[in-house]
Motif scaffolding. Structure first.
Motif, PDB file in Angstrom:
ATOM      1  N   GLU A 105      25.590  64.459  22.026  1.00 32.03           N
ATOM      2  CA  GLU A 105      26.463  64.032  20.931  1.00 32.03           C
ATOM      3  C   GLU A 105      27.544  63.146  21.524  1.00 32.03           C
ATOM      4  OE1 GLU A 105      24.597  67.779  19.742  1.00 32.03           O
ATOM      5  OE2 GLU A 105      26.000  67.455  21.371  1.00 32.03           O
ATOM      6  N   ARG A 128      26.206  64.490  13.042  1.00 33.11           N
ATOM      7  CA  ARG A 128      26.846  65.783  12.768  1.00 33.11           C
ATOM      8  C   ARG A 128      28.208  65.474  12.143  1.00 33.11           C
ATOM      9  NH1 ARG A 128      23.411  69.189  15.418  1.00 33.11           N
ATOM     10  NH2 ARG A 128      22.808  68.685  17.536  1.00 33.11           N
ATOM     11  N   TYR A 131      32.302  66.827  13.410  1.00 34.32           N
ATOM     12  CA  TYR A 131      31.981  67.585  14.627  1.00 34.32           C
ATOM     13  C   TYR A 131      33.159  67.671  15.594  1.00 34.32           C
ATOM     14  CZ  TYR A 131      29.044  68.962  18.638  1.00 34.32           C
ATOM     15  OH  TYR A 131      28.478  69.616  19.704  1.00 34.32           O
TER      16      TYR A 131
END
Length: 153
Positions: A105, A128, A131
């Protein structure tokens, strides 16, 4: 030129990892995050120059997929190729453990990291929402993946 070494890291390296983390990330991992990762058997590697830790990564491997949980380079050593060395080592470590892909990520605002990951063939596979923490809210995370059989850089 000083000696540059890539070495596995353990509990005795956590204080150095935390110091780098706190210097480069606005919302850093805690000491406990690093200790828990090492205790869980995740792969932690560092790059040392003349004995000084200049960067690290933490990698989780699950069956045939690896997840780069954290990577950081000392502020004064950024843009000197250490991030590239660390990413290469993470990819090699994952491949040697039998992983066919590597996930991570990254903040969309982290343009330098995105450029590095794209250079290595990472592609966005997801998002996401909310996040990462920000001072005034949250930031999404781009989920990137690279096929380890097709390393470019």
């Amino acid at each position: 030129m000083p000696c540059v070494e890539m070495l596995p890291l353990g509990h005795h390296d956590v204080d150095e990892m935390v110091a780098i983390e706190q210097g480069v990330f606005p919302y850093p991992w805690t000491r406990g995050n690093f200790v828990d990762s090492i205790d869980s058997g995740y792969s932690a590697w560092g790059c040392r120059v003349a004995g000084e830790l200049v960067g690290y990564f933490v990698l989780m491997i699950a069956v045939d997929e690896a997840h780069l949980l954290n990577i950081g380079v000392l502020g004064k050593r950024q843009r000197m190729g250490f991030g590239t060395r660390l990413l290469r080592c993470a990819m090699s470590t994952a491949r040697q453990a039998g992983a066919s892909g590597l996930l991570l990520e990254v903040r969309p605002s982290n343009e330098s990291a995105l450029a590095l990951y794209r250079q290595f063939g990472f592609r966005q596979i997801g998002l996401r929402r909310d996040y990462y923490p920000l001072a005034d809210g949250r930031e999404d995370a781009l989920v990137l993946r690279c096929e380890l059989g097709r390393i470019r850089a």
